[in-house]
Design an enzyme around this catalytic site. Structure first.
Site, PDB file in Angstrom:
ATOM      1  N   PHE A 217     -62.298-104.885 -56.570  1.00 60.61           N
ATOM      2  CA  PHE A 217     -63.730-103.095 -55.540  1.00 60.61           C
ATOM      3  C   PHE A 217     -61.808-102.948 -55.616  1.00 60.61           C
ATOM      4  O   PHE A 217     -61.307-102.909 -54.334  1.00 60.61           O
ATOM      5  CB  PHE A 217     -64.327-104.135 -54.705  1.00 60.61           C
ATOM      6  CG  PHE A 217     -64.298-103.307 -53.766  1.00 60.61           C
ATOM      7  CD1 PHE A 217     -65.647-102.652 -54.285  1.00 60.61           C
ATOM      8  CD2 PHE A 217     -64.536-102.816 -52.551  1.00 60.61           C
ATOM      9  CE1 PHE A 217     -66.771-101.306 -53.699  1.00 60.61           C
ATOM     10  CE2 PHE A 217     -65.159-101.861 -52.066  1.00 60.61           C
ATOM     11  CZ  PHE A 217     -66.372-100.790 -52.254  1.00 60.61           C
ATOM     12  N   ASP A 326     -53.676-102.507 -54.084  1.00 57.23           N
ATOM     13  CA  ASP A 326     -54.344-101.894 -53.198  1.00 57.23           C
ATOM     14  C   ASP A 326     -54.256-103.360 -51.804  1.00 57.23           C
ATOM     15  O   ASP A 326     -55.072-103.856 -51.807  1.00 57.23           O
ATOM     16  CB  ASP A 326     -55.819-101.801 -54.238  1.00 57.23           C
ATOM     17  CG  ASP A 326     -57.730-101.689 -52.924  1.00 57.23           C
ATOM     18  OD1 ASP A 326     -57.503-101.020 -51.997  1.00 57.23           O
ATOM     19  OD2 ASP A 326     -58.239-101.487 -53.506  1.00 57.23           O
ATOM     20  N   LYS A 357     -59.235 -99.452 -43.094  1.00 56.64           N
ATOM     21  CA  LYS A 357     -59.723-100.290 -42.513  1.00 56.64           C
ATOM     22  C   LYS A 357     -59.030-100.503 -41.409  1.00 56.64           C
ATOM     23  O   LYS A 357     -58.708 -99.796 -40.781  1.00 56.64           O
ATOM     24  CB  LYS A 357     -59.586-100.960 -43.422  1.00 56.64           C
ATOM     25  CG  LYS A 357     -60.356-101.424 -44.076  1.00 56.64           C
ATOM     26  CD  LYS A 357     -61.282-102.497 -45.289  1.00 56.64           C
ATOM     27  CE  LYS A 357     -62.130-102.569 -45.914  1.00 56.64           C
ATOM     28  NZ  LYS A 357     -63.843-102.601 -45.633  1.00 56.64           N
ATOM     29  N   THR A 381     -58.798 -81.211 -47.533  1.00 50.74           N
ATOM     30  CA  THR A 381     -59.004 -80.003 -46.236  1.00 50.74           C
ATOM     31  C   THR A 381     -58.166 -81.149 -45.233  1.00 50.74           C
ATOM     32  O   THR A 381     -57.110 -80.329 -44.368  1.00 50.74           O
ATOM     33  CB  THR A 381     -60.307 -79.449 -45.343  1.00 50.74           C
ATOM     34  OG1 THR A 381     -60.866 -79.675 -46.352  1.00 50.74           O
ATOM     35  CG2 THR A 381     -60.179 -79.051 -44.394  1.00 50.74           C
TER      36      THR A 381
HETATM   37  C1  LIG Z   1     -60.239-103.660 -51.699  1.00 51.23           C
HETATM   38  C2  LIG Z   1     -60.420-102.309 -51.058  1.00 51.23           C
HETATM   39  N1  LIG Z   1     -60.667-101.491 -51.169  1.00 51.23           N
HETATM   40  C3  LIG Z   1     -61.167-100.253 -51.464  1.00 51.23           C
HETATM   41  C4  LIG Z   1     -62.415 -99.694 -50.705  1.00 51.23           C
HETATM   42  C5  LIG Z   1     -62.794 -98.562 -50.078  1.00 51.23           C
HETATM   43  O1  LIG Z   1     -62.392 -98.595 -48.825  1.00 51.23           O
HETATM   44  P1  LIG Z   1     -63.709 -97.098 -48.241  1.00 51.23           P
HETATM   45  O2  LIG Z   1     -65.259 -98.152 -47.580  1.00 51.23           O
HETATM   46  O3  LIG Z   1     -62.962 -96.816 -46.705  1.00 51.23           O
HETATM   47  O4  LIG Z   1     -64.113 -96.034 -49.271  1.00 51.23           O
HETATM   48  C6  LIG Z   1     -62.322-100.930 -49.783  1.00 51.23           C
HETATM   49  C7  LIG Z   1     -63.313-101.412 -48.493  1.00 51.23           C
HETATM   50  O5  LIG Z   1     -64.683-102.300 -48.035  1.00 51.23           O
HETATM   51  C8  LIG Z   1     -61.503-102.464 -50.074  1.00 51.23           C
HETATM   52  O6  LIG Z   1     -62.045-103.332 -49.391  1.00 51.23           O
END
Ligand SMILES: Cc1ncc(COP(=O)(O)O)c(C=O)c1O
Length: 500
Positions: A217, A326, A357, A381
């Site tokens: 994800f 990530d 987060k 922006t």
């Molecule tokens: C590993 C990971 N990457 C990216 C995201 C996306 O972040 P956002 O919800 O702030 O767009 C999340 C969100 O849960 C995540 O857990």
């Protein structure tokens, strides 16, 4: 001190507030570290089922304004403190999910309130700048003091962004621009490239790809979504790219018991990664980068070994692809190290590490050579929000002063040991307890039972989150202590006892 705190926790919260039956099994905390989080409540306090009447009323109101089907309940953030989230019906719950893993040091932390109350900070909250063109005077200094003071090994550049998706989306663009410039060498973009990019055609829009993993994800914007493969609901009806998707290892837990089987599974996945890189290059969709979470979170808290990640990094290097870690969910201490990938011991650091987060601001660190070659190539922006850097500065100070990473290791052990114990006692319900630090999860027999356990826990004063098909994930704040782990385990144990 410790024992009086404990007796307050257990006696007040479990017996008076929750009116639980005589305890069958109790976790007892031996230690509780004194910290500023003692401003928080003694324990959960439930007045209604959740959502209660006020929440239901507000859900109806909001539903008339927008699609609000995902709302669990409405919150009273003014009353929420430390590890406790209070709802609009006056229910106070131990929050082990923390706004999808995004509250670093608990609710209404005094150190954060102080930042807000400091008149010197006022203008940063009132005047949100277009950071890319008109940053405030203290911006470089604040970046050095905050984000760069915790930069992952080998990375000295950082770009702030607003959220996780926006961080990954721009990180992917950074990778593509870097890759194309690498191929071009000193040659300038051709006339054809300049013309074709405006109509979404190659060679101006090259057919590059990002390799991702099944179950991963990385967000819900279009580029990120092409690398997200956790749930249908995110993807259905949205056009996407034909980019390679490798299998993520499906490991058996506990990891220490299945070393040989898991190593075979990881080898299979790594072989597939290399095959896909070769196949996609032949197809004309060269893999410019590989993106991976240190623990697949939304996809079900799937782990892989440190060795797997080290080998993946090697593969990325060998094929000239950027290695993007990530850390949007895993970053900022939840695994017991500041960055989850610190556990791997990489010799060659990652090329890109994205975050959001718990870091309060989104963004990504990147290697020097990935610096975009021109202004405005990576731009929007706001490009983040400098007021978040002020809050992050306070968060980092608290993490350091209160040794919260050690606390996470301690409370994480208490949590995981407790989960092992529960799964041994309820093998027909629970399995595959796993985790690093407090970043833990457990599988439930099936999705319906998982969902019902989450709701039951909520009605007993604990907020939990699900992930994957049938897992419960634990994402407490860094101020979650051993006694909070025990409090949760006792409540959860009582719920499970109904299924004996
Ligand atoms: C590993 C990971 N990457 C990216 C995201 C996306 O972040 P956002 O919800 O702030 O767009 C999340 C969100 O849960 C995540 O857990």
């Amino acid at each position: 001190m410790a024992s009086s705190l404990l007796s307050r926790q257990v006696a007040v919260s479990l017996q008076h507030n929750l009116r639980l039956s005589v305890p069958r099994y109790r976790c007892v905390s031996k230690a509780a570290t004194k910290s500023s989080v003692e401003f928080e409540y003694d324990g959960p306090l439930m007045k209604t089922t959740v959502p209660g009447p006020r929440s239901k009323d507000l859900m109806k109101q909001l539903g008339e304004i927008q699609e609000a089907g995902a709302v669990n309940f409405f919150c009273n953030y003014e009353e929420s403190r430390g590890n406790y989230l209070v709802d609009v019906d006056g229910n106070r719950m131990l929050d082990v999910y923390t706004q999808i893993s995004s509250i670093p040091i608990g609710y209404s932390h005094p150190a954060l309130i102080k930042v807000m109350q400091n008149p010197d900070n006022l203008s940063a909250f009132v005047n949100r700048p277009a950071l890319g063109i008109l940053p405030p005077e203290n911006f470089p200094e604040k970046l050095l003091e905050t984000l760069l003071s915790v930069a992952p090994k080998g990375l000295r550049k950082v770009q702030t962004m607003a959220c996780g998706s926006c961080s990954n989306e721009n990180a992917y663009k950074t990778v593509f621009i870097w890759y194309r410039n690498k191929e071009r060498g000193d040659i300038k973009p051709t006339k054809e490239e300049i013309e074709t990019c405006m109509v979404n055609q190659a060679p101006g829009c090259p057919d590059y790809s990002i390799l991702s993993f099944m179950g991963g994800f990385h967000g819900r914007t279009l580029g990120c979504l092409a690398t997200t493969h956790s749930k249908v609901v995110h993807k259905l009806d949205v056009p996407s790219f034909d980019w390679p998707i490798a299998p993520f290892p499906r490991l058996r837990y506990p990891l220490e018991e299945f070393v040989r089987e898991n190593a075979q599974e990881e080898a299979r996945c790594l072989e597939e990664v290399e095959d896909l890189i070769v196949k996609y290059r032949k197809k004309g969709k060269t893999v410019a980068g590989i993106v991976i979470e240190p623990i697949q979170s939304e996809g079900g808290d799937n782990h892989a070994s440190d060795d797997f990640f080290r080998k993946l990094r090697e593969i990325a290097r060998k094929h000239g692809c950027a290695f993007h870690v990530d850390e949007v969910q895993t970053g900022c201490g939840g695994t017991g190290k500041f960055w989850a990938h610190d556990h791997w011991g990489l010799e060659d650091p990652a090329d890109i590490v994205s975050f959001s987060k718990k870091m309060l601001t989104g963004g990504y660190y990147y290697k020097e050579e990935m610096t975009p070659d021109m202004p405005y190539r990576i731009f929007n922006t706001w490009m983040g929000d400098p007021s978040k850097n002020l809050l992050l500065s306070a968060v980092l100070n608290v993490i350091k002063a209160e040794r919260l990473l050690q606390e996470v290791a301690r409370s994480g052990k208490a949590l995981l040991d407790g989960l092992y114990d529960l799964q041994a006692r309820y093998p027909h319900i629970l399995s595959a307890a796993r985790g690093r630090g407090t970043f833990c999860a457990i599988d439930v027999r099936d999705e319906d039972l998982r969902n019902s356990l989450i709701i039951k826990a909520r009605n007993k004063g604990v907020v939990l989150g699900g992930c994957g098909e049938r897992s419960i994930r634990f994402r407490p704040a860094l101020v979650f202590k051993e006694y909070h782990a025990h409090l949760f385990l006792n409540i959860f144990g009582d719920i499970l006892a109904e299924y004996k």
